[in-house]
Design an enzyme around this catalytic site. Structure first.
Site, PDB file in Angstrom:
ATOM      1  N   ASP A 116       0.833  -1.194   0.000  1.00 42.02           N
ATOM      2  CA  ASP A 116       0.000   0.000   0.000  1.00 42.02           C
ATOM      3  C   ASP A 116       0.872   1.250   0.000  1.00 42.02           C
ATOM      4  OD1 ASP A 116      -2.207  -1.651   0.171  1.00 42.02           O
ATOM      5  OD2 ASP A 116      -2.312  -1.525   2.363  1.00 42.02           O
ATOM      6  N   VAL A 117       0.274   2.368  -0.372  1.00 40.81           N
ATOM      7  CA  VAL A 117       1.021   3.617  -0.501  1.00 40.81           C
ATOM      8  C   VAL A 117       1.687   4.027   0.808  1.00 40.81           C
ATOM      9  CG1 VAL A 117      -1.014   5.053  -0.043  1.00 40.81           C
ATOM     10  CG2 VAL A 117       0.896   5.996  -1.373  1.00 40.81           C
TER      11      VAL A 117
END
Length: 232
Positions: free
Chosen positions: A102-103
């Site tokens: 995920d970011v």
């Protein structure tokens, strides 16, 4: 290798686009204009497109990247920079990540141009383990280990998670090893336990650990031994 194939693999052009460029006398091989896409070339040849030298990018790239927070693992994104900005062109266009982060998650990302190799990491049937350092908002409770080991039913899911291993490091930090890749799985597991993940860092995939000599945004090639761990 055919010249048009080399151009397609090392510039991002399609084979038909490469042949159009050749007809425009934009390509030289060892200093001479070459228009024939079928011309055989090798790594001893110096190939230039519009005067710019084109390096050979060999097949079989296997890399580890220390992903920083704030980057996505897709090639294009309208909101965030991508991890492929850390790689020079044309290498960036040939790679794909063997599992994404995920970011807001940091840590180990494996990248390759070998689809069969990455499939052994990402395919659910191979049960590849990934280990995360998890920082929690509230103190760890003793029952977390048993809950992870037994599996838990996440919100919106019909089947419980597969058994996971939880190692308690201190009051707020744990190592969690899972063998699945459900959507936001780690965050959802701790949400199901009534806690919240405030920091997430992947440091191990299978037997491959993130090299502690790498800084965020840096990468290195995998060793033959590391590559072989997913060829078994």
């Amino acid at each position: 290798m055919r010249l048009d194939k080399f151009l397609a693999e090392n510039t991002g052009l399609t084979r038909s686009q490469a042949n159009k460029v050749l007809k425009q006398s934009a390509v030289t091989v060892n200093g001479h204009v070459e228009k024939n896409g079928a011309q055989k070339v090798s790594q001893t040849d110096e190939i230039c497109l519009e005067g710019e030298h084109l390096p050979w990018v060999s097949a079989g790239q296997y890399l580890m990247l220390y992903k920083p927070q704030g980057y996505v693992c897709s090639h294009e994104d309208g909101d965030y920079p991508t991890i492929y900005q850390f790689f020079d062109y044309p290498l960036a266009g040939k790679l794909h990540s063997a599992g994404r982060l995920d970011v807001d998650t940091t840590g180990l990302v494996l990248l390759t141009d070998d689809g069969k190799w990455s499939h052994r990491i990402t395919s659910p049937k191979h049960h590849c383990e990934k280990t995360y350092l998890v920082t929690l908002a509230d103190p760890v409770e003793s029952h977390y280990q048993q809950a992870c080991a037994e599996g838990m039913l996440l919100r919106g899911e019909k089947t419980p998670t597969k058994p996971a291993t939880l190692e308690i490091l201190d009051d707020y930090n744990v190592n969690l090893t899972i063998s699945e890749g459900r959507y936001h799985q780690v965050k959802r597991m701790f949400a199901a336990l009534g806690n919240k993940v405030v920091g997430l860092h992947r440091w191990k995939i299978g037997q491959i650990e993130l090299d502690d000599r790498l800084a965020e945004g840096e990468y290195r090639s995998l060793s033959a031994e590391e590559i072989a761990t997913f060829n078994k």
